[in-house]
Scaffold this active site. Sequence first.
Site, short mmCIF file in Angstrom:
data_model
loop_
_atom_site.label_atom_id
_atom_site.label_comp_id
_atom_site.label_asym_id
_atom_site.label_seq_id
_atom_site.Cartn_x
_atom_site.Cartn_y
_atom_site.Cartn_z
CG ASP A 91 -0.38 -0.38 2.50
OD1 ASP A 91 0.86 -0.56 2.57
OD2 ASP A 91 -1.13 -0.51 3.49
CG HIS A 169 -26.65 -1.33 48.73
ND1 HIS A 169 -25.49 -1.97 48.35
CD2 HIS A 169 -26.29 -0.37 49.61
CE1 HIS A 169 -24.47 -1.43 48.98
NE2 HIS A 169 -24.92 -0.44 49.75
CB SER A 293 -44.11 -4.99 21.33
OG SER A 293 -44.45 -6.36 21.26
CB SER A 294 -43.98 -7.68 16.37
OG SER A 294 -43.68 -8.77 17.22
CE LYS A 299 -42.67 -3.55 26.07
NZ LYS A 299 -42.22 -4.84 25.53
CG ASN A 307 -28.41 0.92 19.03
OD1 ASN A 307 -27.28 1.37 18.98
ND2 ASN A 307 -29.03 0.39 17.99
#
Length: 461
Positions: A91, A169, A293-294, A299, A307
């Site tokens: 290169d 906690h 949601s499908s 939802k 992500n």
Amino acid sequence: MTPLPLQPLSPLDGRYRAAVSDLGEHLSEAGLNRARVQVEVEWLIFLTERSLFGSTPLADEQKAALRAVVTDFDQEAIDALAREEAVTRHDVKAVEYYVRAQLTRLGLDSIAELTHFACTSEDINNLSYALTVRAAVEDVWMPRLTTLVDTLSARAEQHRDVPMLALTHGQPATPTTMGKELAVFVHRLRRVIRRIDAVEYLGKFSGATGTFAAHAIAEPNLDWPTLSQQFVEGLGLTFNPLTTQIESHDWQAELYQAMNHAGRILHNLCTDVWTYISMGYFTQIPVEGATGSSTMPHKINPIRFENAEANLELAGALLESLAQTLVTSRLQRDLTDSTTQRNIGVAFGHSLLAIDNIQRGLAEINLNEARLASDLDGNWEVLAEAIQTVVRAEVTAGRSAISDPYALLKKLTRGNRVDQAELVKFVDALDIGDEAKARLRALTPHDYTGLASTLVDRLKG
């Protein structure tokens, strides 16, 4: 099955390309090759400006034409380099031949042999990586991170006075404010940003084994280390005077470890915000047309933060691998850094994608102050700390003879729910001064946030 048309293997070059494409300007193969051409061109100009080996300084228009080879680097140049590399199978040698071809085009064949003069490939590569990584950090990655931190800072100021039940906690604890909790992340990130801003981008230019051997045999009477330093610093980099064939990459390890640290803080932010969403402290703003949601129509999922978590983990793994691998090179040189450095852009890409998701996620949530207030109203026992601390102060001041105030409050509240009436009754029965008793009687979980609000002001200091 019909083979698919050629597809990007990495989602960074496919599904997520829009979020990370700015990095390609610097950390792609084309960006690296443009930087290599820049280093070769600047070395030619550097040598001729000093009239070395019988050369004469180039005219201003000749220097401008040479530098235009870099600034006008386009698809035609990318394709030409690819053709050269297909023949050379190397290169950097392809870059040298490409630059020589440009000298011919510009009528500068007389200085052709100064192209890549006394250079090993790593002389060109280390400077090119330093230039491209610095540009990626300063022009793309850092501005995005800084914008995110500014967004967090604004949210911290917005929510500075909103009281919130703390959870240590996972259990009810001394109240705080949402603004103060966000300010903690701002403060942490700014510390790491200062470390990243202070990273030195080092460069070497000392030949095949870092000894200036070829330089010195070509012209023994020149101070090559000083000339090399001037060249490297002229590119805006910091000179590394002691190396093997390669620049030792310690600066890269320092940078990637600091970037990874920032990523771990962002990961912590994501898990906290995700948890606040699950508790109802933040509500998510429905996006028109979006599906959570499908099968469950109600939802709204915190996908931006999920992500981001995943991409921060990928970025962290790559950045850690880069930092570990790059600082080791067998004897005077091995090629483990070659393939490794080609993945710098991938590491940056996952990090940048995470930053983008967090920025978008923060724009899609609102603080649910009613839910915060409800949780405070349901946990009056968190005032046990306040009561036992005031009693201790009263005992010390000689205004009370209560023995072991902590145990007294522990018996009342540990594992028990108490309400306002019970606490007021308890305070009324305490053997303490009237002023302290009045102060405790008036206290509510909403008020017991200490200096949380004013601590947010530390972000302005």
